[in-house]
Motif scaffolding. Structure first.
Motif, PDB file in Angstrom:
ATOM      1  N   PHE A  29       0.849  -1.289  -0.211  1.00  0.00           N
ATOM      2  CA  PHE A  29      -0.077   0.053   0.009  1.00  0.00           C
ATOM      3  C   PHE A  29       0.858   1.391  -0.054  1.00  0.00           C
ATOM      4  CE2 PHE A  29      -3.294  -2.786   1.688  1.00  0.00           C
ATOM      5  CZ  PHE A  29      -4.135  -2.763   0.735  1.00  0.00           C
ATOM      6  N   MET A  30       2.100   1.064   0.582  1.00  0.00           N
ATOM      7  CA  MET A  30       2.935   2.524   0.571  1.00  0.00           C
ATOM      8  C   MET A  30       3.492   2.656  -0.961  1.00  0.00           C
ATOM      9  SD  MET A  30       4.875   2.118   4.142  1.00  0.00           S
ATOM     10  CE  MET A  30       6.159   3.251   3.653  1.00  0.00           C
ATOM     11  N   THR A  32       2.046   1.884  -3.680  1.00  0.00           N
ATOM     12  CA  THR A  32       0.962   1.826  -4.609  1.00  0.00           C
ATOM     13  C   THR A  32       0.040   3.148  -4.523  1.00  0.00           C
ATOM     14  OG1 THR A  32      -0.602   0.597  -3.763  1.00  0.00           O
ATOM     15  CG2 THR A  32       0.977  -0.390  -5.299  1.00  0.00           C
ATOM     16  N   SER A  33       0.425   3.622  -3.497  1.00  0.00           N
ATOM     17  CA  SER A  33      -0.422   4.915  -3.111  1.00  0.00           C
ATOM     18  C   SER A  33      -0.032   6.229  -3.728  1.00  0.00           C
ATOM     19  CB  SER A  33      -0.616   5.197  -1.856  1.00  0.00           C
ATOM     20  OG  SER A  33       0.410   5.360  -0.950  1.00  0.00           O
ATOM     21  N   THR A  34      -0.592   7.087  -4.031  1.00  0.00           N
ATOM     22  CA  THR A  34      -0.057   8.392  -4.298  1.00  0.00           C
ATOM     23  C   THR A  34      -0.368   9.444  -3.324  1.00  0.00           C
ATOM     24  OG1 THR A  34      -2.348   9.024  -5.451  1.00  0.00           O
ATOM     25  CG2 THR A  34      -0.671   8.172  -6.860  1.00  0.00           C
ATOM     26  N   PHE A  35       0.562  10.419  -3.081  1.00  0.00           N
ATOM     27  CA  PHE A  35       0.326  11.415  -2.006  1.00  0.00           C
ATOM     28  C   PHE A  35       0.119  12.679  -2.624  1.00  0.00           C
ATOM     29  CE2 PHE A  35       3.061   8.029  -0.289  1.00  0.00           C
ATOM     30  CZ  PHE A  35       2.435   7.710   0.828  1.00  0.00           C
ATOM     31  N   THR A  36      -0.964  13.208  -2.125  1.00  0.00           N
ATOM     32  CA  THR A  36      -1.500  14.717  -2.759  1.00  0.00           C
ATOM     33  C   THR A  36      -0.919  15.802  -1.928  1.00  0.00           C
ATOM     34  OG1 THR A  36      -3.377  14.580  -1.638  1.00  0.00           O
ATOM     35  CG2 THR A  36      -3.539  13.766  -3.866  1.00  0.00           C
TER      36      THR A  36
END
Length: 124
Positions: A29-30, A32-36
Protein backbone atom coordinates in the motif's frame (compact mmCIF):
# COMPACT_ATOMS: atom_id res chain seq x y z
CA UNK A 1 -8.02 -45.81 35.47
CA UNK A 2 -10.70 -43.52 34.19
CA UNK A 3 -8.26 -41.10 32.59
CA UNK A 4 -5.98 -43.11 30.37
CA UNK A 5 -5.99 -40.51 27.60
CA UNK A 6 -3.42 -37.81 28.25
CA UNK A 7 -4.73 -34.23 28.09
CA UNK A 8 -4.37 -32.58 24.69
CA UNK A 9 -1.53 -30.19 24.46
CA UNK A 10 -2.46 -26.82 22.98
CA UNK A 11 -0.44 -25.88 19.97
CA UNK A 12 1.19 -22.47 20.14
CA UNK A 13 0.24 -19.95 17.52
CA UNK A 14 3.20 -18.50 15.65
CA UNK A 15 2.88 -14.78 14.92
CA UNK A 16 5.83 -14.71 12.55
CA UNK A 17 3.79 -15.45 9.45
CA UNK A 18 1.12 -12.91 10.49
CA UNK A 19 3.75 -10.21 10.92
CA UNK A 20 5.21 -11.07 7.51
CA UNK A 21 1.83 -10.73 5.83
CA UNK A 22 1.13 -7.41 7.55
CA UNK A 23 4.53 -6.11 6.53
CA UNK A 24 3.96 -7.13 2.90
CA UNK A 25 0.54 -5.46 2.86
CA UNK A 26 1.99 -2.29 4.36
CA UNK A 27 4.77 -2.27 1.80
CA UNK A 28 2.29 -2.84 -1.05
CA UNK A 29 0.00 0.00 0.00
CA UNK A 30 2.87 2.39 0.58
CA UNK A 31 4.31 1.75 -2.88
CA UNK A 32 1.01 1.90 -4.77
CA UNK A 33 -0.55 4.95 -3.12
CA UNK A 34 -0.19 8.49 -4.38
CA UNK A 35 0.34 11.39 -2.04
CA UNK A 36 -1.37 14.69 -2.77
CA UNK A 37 -0.12 18.05 -1.73
CA UNK A 38 -2.97 19.70 0.14
CA UNK A 39 -1.14 22.91 0.90
CA UNK A 40 -0.12 23.58 -2.68
CA UNK A 41 -0.94 27.00 -4.11
CA UNK A 42 -1.15 27.82 -7.79
CA UNK A 43 0.85 30.96 -8.40
CA UNK A 44 0.57 32.52 -11.82
CA UNK A 45 3.05 35.20 -12.76
CA UNK A 46 1.58 38.57 -13.56
CA UNK A 47 1.92 40.21 -16.92
CA UNK A 48 4.26 43.19 -17.16
CA UNK A 49 2.38 46.31 -16.11
CA UNK A 50 -0.71 44.25 -15.29
CA UNK A 51 -1.22 45.79 -11.88
CA UNK A 52 -2.04 49.22 -13.26
CA UNK A 53 -4.56 48.09 -15.88
CA UNK A 54 -6.65 45.67 -13.83
CA UNK A 55 -9.66 46.78 -11.85
CA UNK A 56 -9.90 45.99 -8.17
CA UNK A 57 -11.71 42.74 -7.36
CA UNK A 58 -15.28 42.79 -6.15
CA UNK A 59 -15.80 41.22 -2.72
CA UNK A 60 -18.92 39.18 -2.00
CA UNK A 61 -19.51 38.33 1.66
CA UNK A 62 -21.74 35.31 2.07
CA UNK A 63 -23.35 34.54 5.43
CA UNK A 64 -26.24 32.19 6.26
CA UNK A 65 -28.86 34.94 6.11
CA UNK A 66 -27.15 37.81 4.28
CA UNK A 67 -25.38 38.53 1.01
CA UNK A 68 -23.20 41.62 0.66
CA UNK A 69 -21.33 43.02 -2.33
CA UNK A 70 -18.58 45.43 -1.31
CA UNK A 71 -20.35 45.80 2.08
CA UNK A 72 -23.76 46.61 0.52
CA UNK A 73 -26.66 44.19 1.03
CA UNK A 74 -27.92 42.54 -2.18
CA UNK A 75 -30.69 40.00 -2.85
CA UNK A 76 -29.68 36.65 -4.31
CA UNK A 77 -31.86 36.99 -7.41
CA UNK A 78 -30.29 40.36 -8.31
CA UNK A 79 -26.70 39.35 -7.61
CA UNK A 80 -25.56 38.78 -11.21
CA UNK A 81 -27.06 42.07 -12.39
CA UNK A 82 -25.42 43.93 -9.51
CA UNK A 83 -21.99 42.37 -10.13
CA UNK A 84 -21.89 42.84 -13.92
CA UNK A 85 -21.12 46.60 -13.92
CA UNK A 86 -18.78 46.32 -10.94
CA UNK A 87 -16.62 43.43 -12.17
CA UNK A 88 -16.87 44.16 -15.87
CA UNK A 89 -15.70 41.80 -18.61
CA UNK A 90 -12.99 39.49 -17.30
CA UNK A 91 -12.95 41.05 -13.82
CA UNK A 92 -12.48 39.16 -10.58
CA UNK A 93 -15.17 38.38 -7.99
CA UNK A 94 -14.00 37.02 -4.64
CA UNK A 95 -16.57 35.18 -2.50
CA UNK A 96 -15.76 35.09 1.22
CA UNK A 97 -17.69 32.55 3.27
CA UNK A 98 -18.90 33.60 6.68
CA UNK A 99 -19.18 31.34 9.68
CA UNK A 100 -22.05 28.86 9.44
CA UNK A 101 -22.52 28.99 5.67
CA UNK A 102 -23.58 25.58 4.41
CA UNK A 103 -22.75 24.07 1.05
CA UNK A 104 -26.26 24.56 -0.35
CA UNK A 105 -26.07 28.32 0.22
CA UNK A 106 -22.77 28.48 -1.69
CA UNK A 107 -24.21 26.35 -4.50
CA UNK A 108 -27.20 28.71 -4.77
CA UNK A 109 -24.88 31.72 -5.15
CA UNK A 110 -22.69 29.96 -7.72
CA UNK A 111 -25.78 28.87 -9.66
CA UNK A 112 -26.99 32.49 -9.72
CA UNK A 113 -23.62 33.52 -11.18
CA UNK A 114 -23.46 30.75 -13.80
CA UNK A 115 -22.42 32.08 -17.21
CA UNK A 116 -21.15 35.40 -15.82
CA UNK A 117 -18.45 37.14 -17.89
CA UNK A 118 -16.15 37.54 -14.89
CA UNK A 119 -13.93 35.16 -12.93
CA UNK A 120 -15.21 33.80 -9.62
CA UNK A 121 -12.96 32.68 -6.77
CA UNK A 122 -14.18 31.26 -3.48
CA UNK A 123 -11.96 32.14 -0.55
CA UNK A 124 -11.45 29.49 2.15
Amino acid sequence: MADLVPPRRRSTLSLTSLIDVIFLLLLFFMLTSTFTRLGELDLTPGAPGGAQGQAAPVFVQLSPGDLRVNAHAVALDGLAGHLAPLAGEGGMVLIALGEGVDAQRLVDVLAALRGAPFQIRVLP
